[in-house]
Scaffold this motif. Structure first.
Motif, short mmCIF file in Angstrom:
data_model
loop_
_atom_site.label_atom_id
_atom_site.label_comp_id
_atom_site.label_asym_id
_atom_site.label_seq_id
_atom_site.Cartn_x
_atom_site.Cartn_y
_atom_site.Cartn_z
N GLU A 153 51.05 11.80 -104.64
CA GLU A 153 49.52 11.73 -105.49
C GLU A 153 50.11 12.03 -106.50
O GLU A 153 48.68 11.50 -107.75
CB GLU A 153 48.71 12.38 -104.67
N SER A 201 47.30 2.49 -99.53
CA SER A 201 45.76 1.71 -100.33
C SER A 201 45.27 2.90 -101.40
O SER A 201 44.69 2.38 -102.22
CB SER A 201 45.22 2.43 -99.31
N MET A 202 46.16 4.29 -101.30
CA MET A 202 45.99 4.87 -102.61
C MET A 202 46.77 4.37 -103.77
O MET A 202 45.74 4.46 -104.29
CB MET A 202 46.93 6.56 -102.40
N LYS A 204 46.59 1.13 -104.24
CA LYS A 204 45.94 0.28 -104.24
C LYS A 204 44.49 0.60 -105.02
O LYS A 204 44.19 -0.51 -106.46
CB LYS A 204 45.43 -0.92 -103.41
N LYS A 205 44.10 1.55 -105.43
CA LYS A 205 42.83 2.25 -105.58
C LYS A 205 42.95 3.09 -106.97
O LYS A 205 42.41 2.83 -107.71
CB LYS A 205 42.84 3.33 -104.51
#
Length: 237
Positions: A153, A201-202, A204-205
């Motif tokens: 992250e 998904s992280m 892509k966001k």
């Protein structure tokens, strides 16, 4: 046959027309490994792209002395700067990845920890030495930086600062062609077990392009070399 001129990236002094190197690893390489003698030429640089073509004058246990012959600007560095964010791999695989990434022209390498990362530590000094030796061997004028370990992250947030960000994943779309004006790129490569759905998904966001090289499954260290090369050396203005 033209004899190879060996290249060394190290600290040195240049006073009164004499270049002196006191780095014991370089002294060992010249005296014991390569067995170079006075009169032979080498290229010496500090890793800033500026180099000196120099002739060995004398060798000692504590230092080697050179006569500078020509100042040279290293022109081998790619125009496009790629920061490689690579999940820490098992055993020596991460060392191989660092070596190959350096050889193809990566500007910076950042180890990351993802959900399926098995090994979560590295040996920074050993890795830095591998990167330095790969820079010398491949003819580069700089030594790529080895960044601090980041969790995924954190890395995604930092990587967005570059002109483009690529997240490699076998289920992604076809490998994209970068625009010619893209000068800085972040490339993410996952662990041996791949990314989780949550991580994809992280990415892509966060605005990353999730792409695949091709249908064949490759080892992570192979992906490092192939993907880095394709991104670095695709056409650019």
């Amino acid at each position: 046959m033209v004899k190879k001129i060996h290249r060394f990236i190290t600290d040195f002094t240049n006073n009164a027309g004499i270049v002196m190197v006191a780095d014991q690893s370089v002294i060992h390489q010249i005296n014991r490994v390569l067995k170079l003698h006075p009169g032979e030429q080498v290229i010496i640089g500090k890793g800033d792209g500026l180099e000196i073509l120099a002739k060995i004058v004398k060798t000692r246990k504590e230092a080697i002395y050179f006569e500078p012959q020509q100042n040279v600007k290293n022109e081998n560095e790619p125009v496009r700067r790629v920061t490689l964010y690579c999940s820490i791999l098992k055993k020596e695989n991460f060392e191989t990845a660092a070596q190959k990434a350096t050889e193809v022209g990566v500007f910076k390498m950042v180890p990351i920890i993802s959900q399926r990362t098995v090994k979560t530590d590295i040996k920074p000094e050993r890795l830095k030495n591998i990167i330095k030796e790969a820079s010398e061997q491949s003819g580069r004028g700089i030594v790529p930086e080895l960044g601090e370990i980041l969790v995924l992250e954190e890395a995604l947030n930092i990587a967005k600062e570059n002109n483009a960000a690529i997240f490699l994943e076998p289920s992604g779309t076809d490998f994209l062609q970068l625009g010619k004006k893209i000068k800085t790129v972040s490339v993410f490569i996952g662990p041996e077990g791949g990314w989780t759905d949550e991580e994809i998904s992280m990415a892509k966001k966060a605005g990353f392009k999730v792409v695949s090289l091709w249908p064949l499954i490759m080892k992570a260290e192979t992906v490092v070399a192939v993907a880095s090369y394709l991104v670095i050396h695709s056409p650019i203005d």
